[in-house]
Motif scaffolding. Structure first.
Motif, PDB file in Angstrom:
ATOM      1  N   SER A 115     -12.325  47.745 -19.468  1.00 44.45           N
ATOM      2  CA  SER A 115     -12.137  47.289 -17.906  1.00 44.45           C
ATOM      3  C   SER A 115     -11.581  47.935 -17.256  1.00 44.45           C
ATOM      4  O   SER A 115     -10.874  48.890 -17.641  1.00 44.45           O
ATOM      5  N   CYS A 140     -20.071  47.080 -10.033  1.00 47.65           N
ATOM      6  CA  CYS A 140     -18.835  47.701  -9.789  1.00 47.65           C
ATOM      7  C   CYS A 140     -18.479  46.914  -8.546  1.00 47.65           C
ATOM      8  O   CYS A 140     -18.084  46.253  -7.790  1.00 47.65           O
ATOM      9  N   ILE A 189     -12.027  44.711 -13.150  1.00 47.82           N
ATOM     10  CA  ILE A 189     -13.795  44.154 -13.645  1.00 47.82           C
ATOM     11  C   ILE A 189     -13.534  45.244 -14.611  1.00 47.82           C
ATOM     12  O   ILE A 189     -13.810  45.978 -15.653  1.00 47.82           O
ATOM     13  N   VAL A 226     -19.022  43.487  -7.796  1.00 48.01           N
ATOM     14  CA  VAL A 226     -18.262  42.502  -7.987  1.00 48.01           C
ATOM     15  C   VAL A 226     -17.379  42.875  -7.540  1.00 48.01           C
ATOM     16  O   VAL A 226     -16.186  42.053  -7.196  1.00 48.01           O
TER      17      VAL A 226
END
Length: 135
Positions: free
Chosen positions: A107, A13, A81, A16
């Motif tokens: 997500s 995470c 995400i 990203v």
């Protein structure tokens, strides 16, 4: 879910988010700064009447905040995400897919924002500051 799996998901995470923060909307950021420079030297009332951040593709909080020396607009930048599927092995050695994170979706939804702050002197915009991770 064990601690190692949570750490791996957390690390994914963060990667990203950092990639998104560095690469999202570079053209819009430049356009935004150029667009806002046109409001320097104008009154807060003129800025409120003429500014249209949505025309640049930005989501904006409804009402700007006004103080005696600032006019503040909040630009919203939602980030979605995806949650990876984690594979676990059952007692018989079979692979079992396990959805990590919240059970209701695939997500995590994060909301970043950028505050555009017009610094006012005698109700005239003298400078612009940006605050937040989404600027």
């Amino acid at each position: 879910m064990n601690i190692d799996t949570r750490c791996q998901i957390g690390l994914l995470c963060l990667i990203v988010m950092n990639m998104s923060a560095c690469t999202s909307h570079p053209r819009q950021s430049i356009d935004l700064q150029e667009y806002l420079k046109g409001f320097l030297g104008k009154s807060s009332n003129t800025i409120r009447q003429d500014i249209n951040l949505r025309s640049l593709g930005f989501q904006v909080a409804n009402t700007p905040q006004k103080t005696s020396n600032q006019l503040i607009y909040t630009i919203l930048r939602p980030l979605n995400i995806p949650i990876p599927m984690v594979t676990n092995v059952d007692m018989r050695g079979n692979s079992v897919a396990i959805q990590s994170g919240n059970l209701g979706g695939n997500s995590y939804d994060l909301n970043f924002n950028c505050k555009v702050i017009f610094q006012l002197k005698n109700d005239i915009a003298e400078s612009i500051q940006y605050e937040g991770k989404a600027c």
